[in-house]
Design a protein around this motif. Structure first.
Motif, short mmCIF file in Angstrom:
data_model
loop_
_atom_site.label_atom_id
_atom_site.label_comp_id
_atom_site.label_asym_id
_atom_site.label_seq_id
_atom_site.Cartn_x
_atom_site.Cartn_y
_atom_site.Cartn_z
N ASP A 1 -9.46 -0.49 -15.87
CA ASP A 1 -9.92 -1.29 -14.74
C ASP A 1 -9.60 -0.55 -13.45
O ASP A 1 -8.46 -0.53 -13.00
CB ASP A 1 -9.23 -2.65 -14.78
CG ASP A 1 -9.66 -3.55 -13.66
OD1 ASP A 1 -10.58 -3.21 -12.90
OD2 ASP A 1 -9.06 -4.64 -13.54
N ASP A 2 -10.63 0.07 -12.86
CA ASP A 2 -10.44 0.85 -11.64
C ASP A 2 -9.84 0.02 -10.51
O ASP A 2 -9.04 0.52 -9.72
CB ASP A 2 -11.76 1.45 -11.16
CG ASP A 2 -12.25 2.58 -12.05
OD1 ASP A 2 -11.51 3.00 -12.97
OD2 ASP A 2 -13.38 3.05 -11.82
N ASN A 3 -10.21 -1.25 -10.43
CA ASN A 3 -9.68 -2.10 -9.37
C ASN A 3 -8.18 -2.28 -9.47
O ASN A 3 -7.50 -2.35 -8.44
CB ASN A 3 -10.38 -3.46 -9.36
CG ASN A 3 -11.80 -3.37 -8.88
OD1 ASN A 3 -12.13 -2.54 -8.04
ND2 ASN A 3 -12.66 -4.21 -9.42
N ARG A 4 -7.67 -2.35 -10.68
CA ARG A 4 -6.22 -2.50 -10.86
C ARG A 4 -5.49 -1.28 -10.31
O ARG A 4 -4.48 -1.40 -9.62
CB ARG A 4 -5.89 -2.71 -12.34
CG ARG A 4 -4.43 -3.06 -12.57
CD ARG A 4 -4.20 -3.44 -13.99
NE ARG A 4 -4.19 -2.22 -14.80
CZ ARG A 4 -4.08 -2.19 -16.10
NH1 ARG A 4 -4.00 -3.31 -16.78
NH2 ARG A 4 -4.06 -1.06 -16.75
N PHE A 5 -6.04 -0.09 -10.59
CA PHE A 5 -5.42 1.13 -10.07
C PHE A 5 -5.60 1.24 -8.57
O PHE A 5 -4.71 1.73 -7.86
CB PHE A 5 -5.98 2.36 -10.78
CG PHE A 5 -5.58 2.42 -12.22
CD1 PHE A 5 -4.25 2.48 -12.59
CD2 PHE A 5 -6.54 2.41 -13.21
CE1 PHE A 5 -3.87 2.53 -13.92
CE2 PHE A 5 -6.17 2.46 -14.56
CZ PHE A 5 -4.83 2.52 -14.91
N ALA A 6 -6.73 0.78 -8.06
CA ALA A 6 -6.97 0.81 -6.61
C ALA A 6 -5.94 -0.06 -5.89
O ALA A 6 -5.42 0.33 -4.83
CB ALA A 6 -8.38 0.35 -6.30
N VAL A 7 -5.63 -1.21 -6.45
CA VAL A 7 -4.62 -2.09 -5.85
C VAL A 7 -3.25 -1.42 -5.88
O VAL A 7 -2.52 -1.43 -4.88
CB VAL A 7 -4.59 -3.46 -6.56
CG1 VAL A 7 -3.38 -4.27 -6.14
CG2 VAL A 7 -5.87 -4.23 -6.29
N LEU A 8 -2.89 -0.82 -7.00
CA LEU A 8 -1.61 -0.13 -7.09
C LEU A 8 -1.52 1.01 -6.09
O LEU A 8 -0.50 1.17 -5.40
CB LEU A 8 -1.39 0.40 -8.51
CG LEU A 8 -1.16 -0.65 -9.60
CD1 LEU A 8 -1.18 0.01 -10.97
CD2 LEU A 8 0.14 -1.39 -9.37
N ILE B 1 0.38 1.73 1.49
CA ILE B 1 0.95 0.88 2.54
C ILE B 1 2.46 1.06 2.64
O ILE B 1 3.01 1.12 3.73
CB ILE B 1 0.57 -0.60 2.29
CG1 ILE B 1 -0.92 -0.80 2.55
CG2 ILE B 1 1.41 -1.54 3.14
CD1 ILE B 1 -1.45 -2.15 2.10
N SER B 2 3.13 1.18 1.50
CA SER B 2 4.59 1.28 1.52
C SER B 2 5.09 2.60 2.09
O SER B 2 6.19 2.65 2.65
CB SER B 2 5.17 1.04 0.13
OG SER B 2 4.89 2.13 -0.72
N VAL B 3 4.31 3.66 2.00
CA VAL B 3 4.76 4.96 2.53
C VAL B 3 3.96 5.37 3.77
O VAL B 3 4.05 6.51 4.22
CB VAL B 3 4.69 6.08 1.46
CG1 VAL B 3 5.62 5.77 0.30
CG2 VAL B 3 3.28 6.33 0.99
#
Length: 65
Positions: A2-9, A15-17
């Motif tokens: 699921d490309d969307n799952r990896f896109a979210v990760l 955002i965190s870095v």
């Protein structure tokens, strides 16, 4: 997969870095993410600003003439 799952990760990691990234990379990611989403530009900019103080951002790289 699921490309969307990896896109979210990957998005959450970016955002965190965000404050540790060179400014040109920040700008490239921001502009790529906002392509076709002009209505969300302010919201994403605010989110990034709220999480990372502007003083944390690396200086803008010198422009080549």
């Amino acid at each position: 997969m699921d490309d969307n799952r990896f896109a979210v990760l990957l998005g959450n990691a970016a955002i965190s870095v965000w404050g540790d990234m060179p400014r040109d990379i920040q700008e490239a990611l921001f502009e790529t993410a906002m392509r076709g989403h002009d209505d969300l530009r302010h919201d994403l900019a605010k989110l990034l600003h709220d999480r990372h103080s502007p003083t944390e951002h690396p200086p803008h790289p010198p422009r080549m003439a």
